[in-house]
Design an enzyme around this catalytic site. Structure first.
Site, PDB file in Angstrom:
ATOM      1  N   ASN A  71       0.841  -1.198   0.000  1.00 57.70           N
ATOM      2  CA  ASN A  71       0.000   0.000   0.000  1.00 57.70           C
ATOM      3  C   ASN A  71       0.880   1.254   0.000  1.00 57.70           C
ATOM      4  OD1 ASN A  71       0.641  -0.837   2.657  1.00 57.70           O
ATOM      5  ND2 ASN A  71      -1.083   0.240   3.548  1.00 57.70           N
ATOM      6  N   GLU A 131       0.335   5.224   0.655  1.00 59.82           N
ATOM      7  CA  GLU A 131      -0.595   6.249   1.130  1.00 59.82           C
ATOM      8  C   GLU A 131      -0.146   7.644   0.705  1.00 59.82           C
ATOM      9  OE1 GLU A 131      -1.042   5.518   5.342  1.00 59.82           O
ATOM     10  OE2 GLU A 131      -2.259   3.726   4.949  1.00 59.82           O
ATOM     11  N   CYS A 140      -4.078   0.667  -2.557  1.00 63.43           N
ATOM     12  CA  CYS A 140      -3.934  -0.584  -1.803  1.00 63.43           C
ATOM     13  C   CYS A 140      -2.846  -1.471  -2.420  1.00 63.43           C
ATOM     14  CB  CYS A 140      -5.241  -1.368  -1.810  1.00 63.43           C
ATOM     15  SG  CYS A 140      -6.576  -0.592  -0.879  1.00 63.43           S
ATOM     16  N   GLU A 182      -2.942  -4.641  -3.175  1.00 62.60           N
ATOM     17  CA  GLU A 182      -3.427  -5.514  -4.253  1.00 62.60           C
ATOM     18  C   GLU A 182      -3.420  -4.772  -5.590  1.00 62.60           C
ATOM     19  OE1 GLU A 182      -4.751  -4.845  -1.326  1.00 62.60           O
ATOM     20  OE2 GLU A 182      -6.308  -6.277  -0.767  1.00 62.60           O
ATOM     21  N   CYS A 199     -10.152  -5.116   0.249  1.00 65.13           N
ATOM     22  CA  CYS A 199     -11.248  -4.155   0.398  1.00 65.13           C
ATOM     23  C   CYS A 199     -12.194  -4.281  -0.802  1.00 65.13           C
ATOM     24  CB  CYS A 199     -10.706  -2.730   0.517  1.00 65.13           C
ATOM     25  SG  CYS A 199     -10.206  -1.997  -1.059  1.00 65.13           S
ATOM     26  N   CYS A 258     -10.727  -3.279  -4.218  1.00 61.39           N
ATOM     27  CA  CYS A 258      -9.773  -4.277  -4.703  1.00 61.39           C
ATOM     28  C   CYS A 258     -10.483  -5.543  -5.167  1.00 61.39           C
ATOM     29  CB  CYS A 258      -8.731  -4.592  -3.631  1.00 61.39           C
ATOM     30  SG  CYS A 258      -7.558  -3.234  -3.406  1.00 61.39           S
TER      31      CYS A 258
HETATM   32  N1  THU Z   1      -5.334  -1.536   2.376  1.00 60.90           N
HETATM   33  C1  THU Z   1      -4.760  -2.338   1.443  1.00 60.90           C
HETATM   34  O1  THU Z   1      -3.626  -2.122   1.019  1.00 60.90           O
HETATM   35  N2  THU Z   1      -5.495  -3.372   0.963  1.00 60.90           N
HETATM   36  C2  THU Z   1      -6.743  -3.685   1.390  1.00 60.90           C
HETATM   37  O2  THU Z   1      -7.411  -4.525   0.787  1.00 60.90           O
HETATM   38  C3  THU Z   1      -7.275  -3.032   2.589  1.00 60.90           C
HETATM   39  C4  THU Z   1      -6.672  -1.706   2.887  1.00 60.90           C
HETATM   40  C5  THU Z   1      -4.552  -0.399   2.882  1.00 60.90           C
HETATM   41  C6  THU Z   1      -5.082   0.941   2.449  1.00 60.90           C
HETATM   42  C7  THU Z   1      -4.547   1.848   3.526  1.00 60.90           C
HETATM   43  O3  THU Z   1      -3.221   2.229   3.187  1.00 60.90           O
HETATM   44  C8  THU Z   1      -4.491   0.959   4.764  1.00 60.90           C
HETATM   45  O4  THU Z   1      -4.571  -0.378   4.300  1.00 60.90           O
HETATM   46  C9  THU Z   1      -5.616   1.210   5.758  1.00 60.90           C
HETATM   47  O5  THU Z   1      -6.849   1.141   5.133  1.00 60.90           O
END
Ligand code: THU
Length: 131
Positions: free
Chosen positions: A42, A44, A53, A55, A86, A89
């Site tokens: 991920n 940010e 994310c 994925e 999520c 994704c």
């Molecule tokens: N996140 C992912 O990388 N993948 C997911 O499927 C769930 C959420 C990340 C996004 C963000 O940087 C952190 O987790 C908190 O939501």
């Protein structure tokens, strides 16, 4: 298919997570139908909505290199619980899912459960729905 290997690569990718805002590090690893491996973490942003994310990082890497069919995707984080993709994704995995794709949801130690696309996104919206 070597699920343990994909989870291990996802755990390695988690090390590169850029998550200064949530503190929640996620790693992913996909295997494509042509046998290639792509990892992602991920990423940010100070503008929170711009976060990407793990994925989708891995999937966009694969598609941009010409691999568009996913055979398996492993996801992990620093959680004691299994990490599931999520909603966004799940939709993006669905777009590039090969037949009988395996979604491997792992905890921080690498214990995992395996799911099919229909398990995590039943009644998916697809291109057929636009015909
Ligand atoms: N996140 C992912 O990388 N993948 C997911 O499927 C769930 C959420 C990340 C996004 C963000 O940087 C952190 O987790 C908190 O939501």
């Amino acid at each position: 298919m070597d699920y343990d290997f994909l989870v291990k690569k996802a755990m390695e990718a988690r090390e590169n997570a850029y998550a200064p805002y949530s503190g929640f590090r996620v790693g992913a690893c996909i295997q494509t139908s042509d046998g290639r491996i792509y990892t992602g973490c991920n990423v940010e942003n100070s503008s929170f909505g711009a976060a990407i994310c793990a994925e989708r990082t891995a999937i966009v890497k694969a598609v941009s290199e010409g691999s568009t069919k996913i055979s398996a995707i492993a996801i992990t984080s620093d959680s004691d619980r299994l990490t599931y993709p999520c909603g966004i994704c799940r939709q993006v995995i669905s777009e590039f899912a090969g037949d009988d794709i395996k979604i491997i949801c792992s905890d921080k130690k690498g214990q995992y459960k395996i799911y099919g696309m229909n398990d995590i996104l039943p009644h998916a919206f697809t291109r057929e729905d636009m015909e």
